[in-house]
Write an enzyme that holds these catalytic residues in place. Structure first.
Site, short mmCIF file in Angstrom:
data_model
loop_
_atom_site.label_atom_id
_atom_site.label_comp_id
_atom_site.label_asym_id
_atom_site.label_seq_id
_atom_site.Cartn_x
_atom_site.Cartn_y
_atom_site.Cartn_z
CB SER A 14 -0.90 0.00 1.25
OG SER A 14 -1.73 1.13 1.27
N GLY A 15 0.60 2.17 -0.94
CA GLY A 15 1.38 3.41 -1.05
C GLY A 15 2.50 3.33 -2.05
CB THR A 20 -4.30 3.12 -7.40
OG1 THR A 20 -4.67 2.10 -6.44
CG2 THR A 20 -5.56 3.72 -8.00
CG ASN A 54 -1.77 4.76 -0.29
OD1 ASN A 54 -1.79 5.95 -0.59
ND2 ASN A 54 -2.03 3.80 -1.15
CB SER A 78 -4.83 2.43 1.07
OG SER A 78 -4.67 1.04 1.06
CB SER A 79 -6.85 -0.18 -3.69
OG SER A 79 -6.65 0.79 -4.68
N GLY A 130 -0.75 -5.67 -2.07
CA GLY A 130 0.57 -6.26 -1.92
C GLY A 130 0.67 -7.00 -0.60
CD GLU A 133 -2.39 -5.07 3.57
OE1 GLU A 133 -2.81 -4.18 2.83
OE2 GLU A 133 -3.05 -5.52 4.53
#
Length: 1050
Positions: A123-124, A128, A173, A176-177, A404, A406
């Protein structure tokens, strides 16, 4: 995190630095396979650092793109850059997301093979944004028309909508998705994007009701409150203050400096309009979003008895209006639970804690299902609605933007699913990388040397293996009766997979490890490293259950979106829904199939620091990401053989000036030219190999020495070039003084005449070829019934080709589809062979996909067909209805009965009506089937037991009634006589009895009447007649009379 488009530095300088390998000491190499010390992680990260400092955020590992998020705008995404990468060879320009996008597009167009781009990273890291850049590239560079432009706009505008409803601010992030997304972009034969389709995976629904400190709920809530018009907020019953809503204050982070909720709201409203949402759709959607906020503000009090009651009636009024439900019914559903006992429905009051959990479960269900509806609505708008175009013929490029790996301070069920997903993707990544490498070597005739690598299938099996994997154990613990809890799940894991080398728990760990593990944690040794998971909440999140009466309320909603989200069939479906983990596992398996069927491209995204600061390079954080993205493993696989490979024409064109024999031009075969060049350069045999169309160079130092020699040669060529130019200019000026004007006019006329002649000859050639084709076709048609000869071979080949193409377009889709194109006479036998092969292939595919549960269902249906087909009147009505495991749940059967059964496991239970043998009085009973016997149960008593070995036969009528008789031996003292029963599910019930008792051939289907034994020496008779409705009564002649309606004529 964003890296859209503004200015940093001179692009010309960047290109010069990228193209000149002599600058590698300062800016690093643009392809990691050219690292001399390719096994060193330190060298890998140092190369990343050099490029990052120079704003070179992209680097290759072969064809894999590594992208480092710069956390600032770079002027590398303009239309000029898009044109620079359009249609250019992958390695001729510096690394870029556009290069990967264009390479995938050209491969799809030239090879006619579907492509996919796998974008991964934590994330980050910029996943995206990378997917947005790909979409923008295709939107600008692909062919367009008015209709195509609409699709392009909708593809681009789907992003802000999905981000609003599926993205949130997290600690790592700001955008973040919180769901996985796979998007297919469909292209027509011209290469224009004409449609799309989105699949979403595992939305983080728990975020709706809870956020960690410093995090926010989904963007849409804040956008609505900050950007919504006053009239809209008044209608929705909302205030322009996020602090008023319980679901928005838990993270204590209402504002974020990098997010402008008000402007984002305008973007979302515009995007919804572009995608095709009507005003009614938007109104209903916003009603739902507002209702979730109101649900969060529903508060409960506790009575003296402990029962919960609602203290905020104002919220209920808003909810009733926004959801379109009855307020009093909703109020009761939030404070009571509906349970079924002995066929009766009862309302059981909830305590405060249970009521709060029910409220949160409803909020999550409403938001989660609405998000799925939203994705489906977007898919409808992206579908290409043109009858002349079939999606089957479309070429596809897929974009996978998924979570990704985590690792947090506290890792729960969501991290477990996300990391399992990454294990599967890593497995696919290594498999496809090795496969593509091996295929390239074999295509070029180069000996393939097997590569040793860590195969993480052992970890995937630990998670997903049937019956023994963690998911199976979790599901079993969720479904089993008794006091199942997160701790009992952990204990079950320790008992089942405790010996696995990649599993550890506090109980199984040594003293040193126990100090860093909680008692409620287990550890998995992933390919990317160790992760501790807390089991707290695993069972609840996996069950994701919603009380039945809350479902009933939602099914009665007048909101058009909710009526699609909550299907009334759920209320009648007795089958327990799949658990969250199983749903995710199945959807992941389908995703793997999709990805395996396409040619992959990879984008690996890296975040340089946790503070989201431009220019800051956190080596510890990056080393961690390099490890879990498997980049060193990928580099090792790519470098296992040859570091560099190029087509002969590219290699010769670049380096031909280094050899007198190849400069300025080489007229012979390309392979001979390359061979002459490398021998002149002094390449040793072990340093290179010549394939069929490419040269393979083993060591980067060999290439660097060649590149350095080229740099020296360029300077000498420049001097020669300047001298030649001066000479030519002098000659030109002299000739210009002498030349006469008429010379130019004569030359122009000559060129025009020559060109017109070429065009005329081309037209004449095309006419001759067309005439020959028509002539051959007509002659072939005249000789079509003759044996194959020169006169008809063209026509026969065309007929065969046409039939095969027609067959290709109209192949049967299912085993039940018996359609088949009519073949020409010459292909009748071939057509029959193909039809059989096609049917065998479809049957094989179908059988391969059948689950054990469905196989068991089909086996039961086959037995039912063998017994009842064309014999029992109500059999056809039973065919489409699935047989259930049991018609009696644990709570329907008295515990004393279960205790009386002892060790005998119940296989099936069903409520039945028993008729006394003498007075035919109807009595409610339960029939239970075990491994050895049939039991007839009355409340708490086992009234009768019939061993399967003692069961002489079963009689049933041919009409549509549910009556049947179990025949038992009269001489058996335990049995008083035959048992007369009625079941509402007679086909299912008797099929189960036949299978359990192995009495398939002992079921007699009678017409007219059935005789049965009342007691020793005495018989009773049941008479069956057709009528308009079902009637069962004792007749005047003492028989039991059954009148049943006829449903089918035989």
């Amino acid at each position: 995190a964003q890296y859209a488009a503004s200015a940093v530095g001179s692009d010309g300088v960047r290109v010069m630095m990228e193209s000149a390998l002599t600058a590698r000491d300062r800016v690093g190499v643009q392809d990691f396979v050219l690292l001399e010390n390719h096994t060193s992680e330190v060298a890998f990260i140092e190369n990343l650092r050099k490029r990052f400092k120079e704003n070179l955020i992209y680097t290759y590992i072969g064809s894999v793109l590594v992208s480092v998020n710069p956390y600032k705008d770079l002027e590398i995404y303009t239309k000029q850059h898009m044109e620079r990468y359009r249609g250019v060879n992958f390695y001729e320009v510096s690394p870029h997301i556009y290069a990967v996008s264009d390479n995938a597009y050209r491969s799809m167009r030239t090879e006619r093979r579907d492509q996919c781009m796998l974008i991964s990273g934590e994330s980050g890291a910029g996943k995206t944004e990378a997917s947005k850049k790909v979409l923008q590239y295709y939107a600008v560079t692909c062919p367009a028309s008015e209709q195509v432009q609409t699709v392009k706009d909708r593809l681009l505008q789907s992003n802000p909508v999905l981000e609003a409803f599926g993205n949130a601010k997290t600690l790592r992030n700001d955008n973040s998705s919180r769901f996985g997304k796979y998007m297919d972009i469909q292209f027509d034969f011209r290469g224009a994007p004409v449609g799309g389709h989105i699949l979403n995976y595992l939305l983080e629904k728990s975020r709706v009701v809870h956020q960690s400190h410093g995090e926010r709920n989904f963007h849409i809530f804040y956008q609505l409150i900050e950007g919504g018009e006053e009239d809209l907020l008044r209608r929705l019953g909302l205030e322009r203050n996020t602090q008023q809503y319980q679901y928005l204050v838990k993270g204590n982070c209402p504002k974020v400096s990098s997010i402008n909720d008000r402007s984002d709201w305008k973007l979302v409203r515009k995007a919804l309009s572009v995608i095709g949402f009507s005003d009614d759709d938007v109104e209903e959607l916003l009603n739902i979003i507002a209702s979730v906020l109101h649900l969060g503000n529903v508060q409960f009090g506790g009575e003296d008895s402990g029962n919960a009651y609602i203290t905020t009636d104002t919220q209920i009024k808003y909810l009733a209006r926004l959801l379109g439900v009855d307020g009093s019914v909703l109020k009761e559903a939030l404070t009571h639970k509906k349970i079924t006992a002995k066929g009766e429905e009862l309302m059981s009051p909830l305590n405060q804690e249970q009521a709060s959990s029910a409220r949160d479960a409803l909020s999550k269900a409403i938001y989660g299902r609405t998000f799925t509806w939203l994705v489906n609505k977007i898919n409808d708008s992206l579908a290409f609605k043109d009858d002349s175009f079939s999606s089957k013929n479309a070429s596809v490029i897929g974009l996978l933007d998924i979570y990704g790996f985590e690792v947090f301070q506290n890792n729960s069920f969501e991290q477990f699913c996300i990391n399992y997903c990454n294990e599967k993707l890593q497995q696919l990544f290594i498999e496809l990388t090795l496969k593509s490498e091996q295929e390239e070597y074999e295509a070029e005739g180069i000996t393939w040397e097997p590569v040793q690598y860590f195969n993480n299938k052992i970890i995937c099996d630990l998670v997903e293996e049937k019956f023994k994997g963690i998911i199976s154990i979790l599901d079993e613990e969720c479904l089993r009766p008794g006091d199942a809890s997160d701790i009992t799940f952990l204990e079950k894991l320790e008992d089942t997979v405790g010996g696995h080398v990649h599993f550890l728990s506090h109980k199984l760990a040594d003293g040193k490890t126990r100090k860093v593990m909680g008692r409620d944690e287990f550890r998995l040794l992933h390919y990317a490293g160790e992760v501790n998971y807390s089991v707290n909440g695993f069972l609840d999140k996996n069950n994701d259950l919603l009380f039945r009466n809350l479902k009933e309320v939602m099914c009665m909603s007048e909101n058009k979106i909710l009526t699609q989200c909550f299907d009334r069939e759920e209320l009648t479906d007795r089958k327990r829904p799949e658990t969250t983990a199983t749903q995710f596992k199945n959807s992941l398996a389908k995703l793997m199939e999709i990805l395996m069927s396409k040619e992959p491209s990879y984008v690996r995204c890296i975040k340089p620091n946790d503070a989201k600061q431009a220019g800051r390079f956190d080596e510890v954080l990056i080393r961690h990401q390099v490890k879990y993205l498997g980049l060193m493993e990928n580099l090792r696989v790519r470098r296992a053989g040859f570091a560099y490979r190029r087509r002969y024409e590219v290699f010769l064109q670049r380096y031909k000036s280094l050899c007198p024999d190849t400069w300025p031009n080489w007229d012979g075969r390309l392979v001979d030219g390359v061979s002459t060049l490398v021998k002149h350069l002094g390449y040793k045999p072990e340093e290179y190999k010549l394939g069929r169309s490419k040269i393979f160079i083993r060591f980067p130092k060999t290439l660097f020495a060649t590149e350095d020699a080229l740099e020296v040669r360029k300077h000498s060529l420049e001097k020669s070039f300047h001298f030649v130019c001066l000479c030519k200019c002098y000659v030109f000026l002299v000739k210009k003084e002498i030349a006469q004007p008429f010379v130019y006019r004569s030359a122009a006329i000559l060129i025009q005449a020559w060109w017109r002649g070429i065009l005329a000859r081309r037209r004449a050639q095309r006419r001759r070829e067309a005439a020959d084709t028509i002539r051959r076709f007509i002659k072939g048609f005249m000789y079509r019934h003759q044996p194959r000869c020169p006169e008809n071979e063209y026509f026969l080949d065309y007929v065969r080709y046409s039939f095969l193409m027609k067959l290709h377009r109209n192949l049967p889709k299912t085993v039940l589809d018996k359609s088949w194109p009519t073949p020409p006479p010459a292909l009748i036998e071939t057509s029959e062979h193909l039809r059989k092969l096609c049917m065998q292939n479809m049957v094989w595919k179908y059988c391969k996909t059948i689950s054990p549960e469905w196989k068991h269902q089909l086996e039961q249906k086959m037995v039912a067909s063998e017994i009842f087909k064309d014999k029992k009147d109500n059999y056809p009505q039973s065919v489409p209805k699935l047989f259930v495991g049991t018609r009696l749940n644990g709570e329907d059967i008295n515990p004393k009965v279960l205790q009386a059964l002892g060790t005998e496991k119940m296989k099936y239970g069903v409520p039945v009506t028993k008729y006394d043998r003498k007075g035919y009085k109807a009595r409610a009973r339960q029939m239970l089937l075990t491994g050895s016997s049939v039991f007839i149960v009355e409340d708490t008593k086992l009234k009768q037991r019939i061993d399967y070995s003692a069961l002489k036969g079963i009689s049933v009528s041919s009409l549509s009634d549910g009556m049947f008789v179990l025949h038992v031996p009269c001489e058996d003292n335990k049995q008083k006589g035959d048992v007369v029963l009625q079941s509402d599910h007679v086909i299912e019930t008797l099929t189960k009895v036949a299978i359990c008792a192995d009495k398939i051939n002992s079921i007699n289907i009678n017409q007219g009447s059935i005789k049965f034994t009342v007691s020793q020496g005495k018989e009773g008779i049941i008479d069956f007649t057709s009528g308009s409705e079902l009637l069962i009564a004792k007749a005047k002649n003492g028989h039991l009379s059954v009148t049943a309606p006829r449903l089918n004529s035989r």
